[in-house]
Design a protein around this motif. Structure first.
Motif, short mmCIF file in Angstrom:
data_model
loop_
_atom_site.label_atom_id
_atom_site.label_comp_id
_atom_site.label_asym_id
_atom_site.label_seq_id
_atom_site.Cartn_x
_atom_site.Cartn_y
_atom_site.Cartn_z
N GLY A 37 1.15 -7.94 -1.98
CA GLY A 37 0.15 -8.13 -3.04
C GLY A 37 -1.28 -7.95 -2.58
O GLY A 37 -2.04 -7.19 -3.19
N PRO A 38 -1.71 -8.61 -1.48
CA PRO A 38 -3.09 -8.43 -1.02
C PRO A 38 -3.38 -6.99 -0.59
O PRO A 38 -4.46 -6.46 -0.87
CB PRO A 38 -3.20 -9.40 0.16
N ARG A 41 -3.74 -4.84 -3.75
CA ARG A 41 -5.03 -5.08 -4.41
C ARG A 41 -6.16 -4.35 -3.66
O ARG A 41 -7.00 -3.71 -4.27
CB ARG A 41 -5.28 -6.60 -4.45
N ARG A 42 -6.15 -4.45 -2.34
CA ARG A 42 -7.18 -3.83 -1.50
C ARG A 42 -7.13 -2.29 -1.63
O ARG A 42 -8.16 -1.64 -1.80
CB ARG A 42 -6.97 -4.26 -0.05
N ALA A 45 -8.22 -1.02 -5.12
CA ALA A 45 -9.68 -1.05 -5.19
C ALA A 45 -10.29 0.13 -4.43
O ALA A 45 -11.24 0.76 -4.91
CB ALA A 45 -10.22 -2.37 -4.66
N ASP A 74 -8.06 -4.41 -12.17
CA ASP A 74 -7.42 -5.72 -12.25
C ASP A 74 -5.94 -5.62 -12.67
O ASP A 74 -5.32 -6.64 -12.97
CB ASP A 74 -8.18 -6.64 -13.21
N THR A 76 -1.99 -5.50 -12.52
CA THR A 76 -1.04 -6.18 -11.64
C THR A 76 -0.11 -5.17 -10.98
O THR A 76 0.01 -4.02 -11.44
CB THR A 76 -0.18 -7.18 -12.43
N LEU A 77 0.55 -5.62 -9.95
CA LEU A 77 1.52 -4.78 -9.26
C LEU A 77 2.59 -4.30 -10.25
O LEU A 77 2.97 -3.13 -10.24
CB LEU A 77 2.16 -5.59 -8.13
#
Length: 92
Positions: A37-38, A41-42, A45, A74, A76-77
Protein backbone atom coordinates in the motif's frame (compact mmCIF):
# COMPACT_ATOMS: atom_id res chain seq x y z
CA UNK A 1 -1.21 11.81 -26.90
CA UNK A 2 -3.98 13.20 -24.68
CA UNK A 3 -3.92 11.96 -21.09
CA UNK A 4 -6.73 12.50 -18.59
CA UNK A 5 -6.06 12.43 -14.88
CA UNK A 6 -9.41 11.68 -13.30
CA UNK A 7 -10.73 14.63 -11.36
CA UNK A 8 -8.09 17.04 -12.74
CA UNK A 9 -8.30 17.45 -16.49
CA UNK A 10 -6.26 16.65 -19.55
CA UNK A 11 -2.67 17.14 -20.67
CA UNK A 12 -1.00 16.74 -24.03
CA UNK A 13 1.99 14.42 -23.69
CA UNK A 14 4.60 13.55 -26.31
CA UNK A 15 4.80 9.84 -27.12
CA UNK A 16 8.54 10.05 -26.44
CA UNK A 17 7.78 10.26 -22.70
CA UNK A 18 6.01 6.90 -22.58
CA UNK A 19 9.20 4.96 -21.75
CA UNK A 20 9.73 6.89 -18.51
CA UNK A 21 6.06 6.56 -17.61
CA UNK A 22 6.08 2.83 -18.36
CA UNK A 23 8.91 2.35 -15.84
CA UNK A 24 6.76 3.91 -13.12
CA UNK A 25 3.76 1.91 -14.32
CA UNK A 26 5.77 -1.33 -13.99
CA UNK A 27 6.75 -0.36 -10.43
CA UNK A 28 3.12 0.37 -9.63
CA UNK A 29 2.03 -3.05 -10.92
CA UNK A 30 4.70 -4.80 -8.85
CA UNK A 31 3.61 -2.95 -5.71
CA UNK A 32 -0.01 -3.80 -6.36
CA UNK A 33 0.86 -7.48 -6.83
CA UNK A 34 2.70 -7.47 -3.50
CA UNK A 35 -0.10 -5.55 -1.78
CA UNK A 36 2.42 -2.82 -0.88
CA UNK A 37 0.00 0.00 0.00
CA UNK A 38 2.63 2.63 0.91
CA UNK A 39 4.72 1.80 -2.17
CA UNK A 40 1.62 1.93 -4.36
CA UNK A 41 0.66 5.35 -3.00
CA UNK A 42 4.21 6.70 -3.47
CA UNK A 43 4.55 5.38 -7.03
CA UNK A 44 1.09 6.54 -8.09
CA UNK A 45 1.97 10.03 -6.85
CA UNK A 46 5.28 9.89 -8.77
CA UNK A 47 3.54 8.74 -11.96
CA UNK A 48 0.96 11.53 -11.82
CA UNK A 49 3.64 14.10 -10.98
CA UNK A 50 5.68 12.97 -14.01
CA UNK A 51 2.65 13.30 -16.29
CA UNK A 52 2.01 16.82 -14.95
CA UNK A 53 5.69 17.73 -15.33
CA UNK A 54 6.08 16.44 -18.89
CA UNK A 55 2.62 17.25 -20.18
CA UNK A 56 1.10 20.50 -21.38
CA UNK A 57 -2.25 21.18 -19.68
CA UNK A 58 -5.21 21.62 -21.99
CA UNK A 59 -7.74 24.37 -21.24
CA UNK A 60 -10.53 23.31 -18.86
CA UNK A 61 -13.11 23.75 -21.62
CA UNK A 62 -11.22 21.46 -24.05
CA UNK A 63 -12.99 18.19 -24.76
CA UNK A 64 -10.38 16.15 -26.59
CA UNK A 65 -10.75 12.37 -26.65
CA UNK A 66 -8.36 10.92 -24.08
CA UNK A 67 -6.05 8.17 -25.29
CA UNK A 68 -5.03 7.33 -21.74
CA UNK A 69 -6.96 7.73 -18.48
CA UNK A 70 -5.10 7.71 -15.18
CA UNK A 71 -6.65 7.51 -11.71
CA UNK A 72 -6.79 10.43 -9.33
CA UNK A 73 -4.00 10.70 -6.79
CA UNK A 74 -6.30 9.62 -3.98
CA UNK A 75 -7.52 6.47 -5.76
CA UNK A 76 -7.38 3.30 -3.72
CA UNK A 77 -5.45 0.21 -4.70
CA UNK A 78 -8.76 -1.53 -5.45
CA UNK A 79 -10.00 1.32 -7.66
CA UNK A 80 -6.78 1.26 -9.66
CA UNK A 81 -7.02 -2.54 -10.10
CA UNK A 82 -10.35 -1.96 -11.88
CA UNK A 83 -8.66 0.40 -14.38
CA UNK A 84 -5.81 -1.95 -15.23
CA UNK A 85 -5.33 -3.73 -18.51
CA UNK A 86 -2.84 -6.56 -19.04
CA UNK A 87 -0.19 -3.88 -19.73
CA UNK A 88 -0.94 -1.82 -16.62
CA UNK A 89 -2.28 1.71 -16.72
CA UNK A 90 0.01 2.69 -19.61
CA UNK A 91 0.04 0.43 -22.67
CA UNK A 92 3.37 -0.67 -24.06
Amino acid sequence: MIVRIMGEGQVRLADSHLTALNELDDELLAEMDKGDGPGFRRTLAALLAKVRELGEPLPDDALEPSELILPAGDATLEEVRELLSDDGLIPG
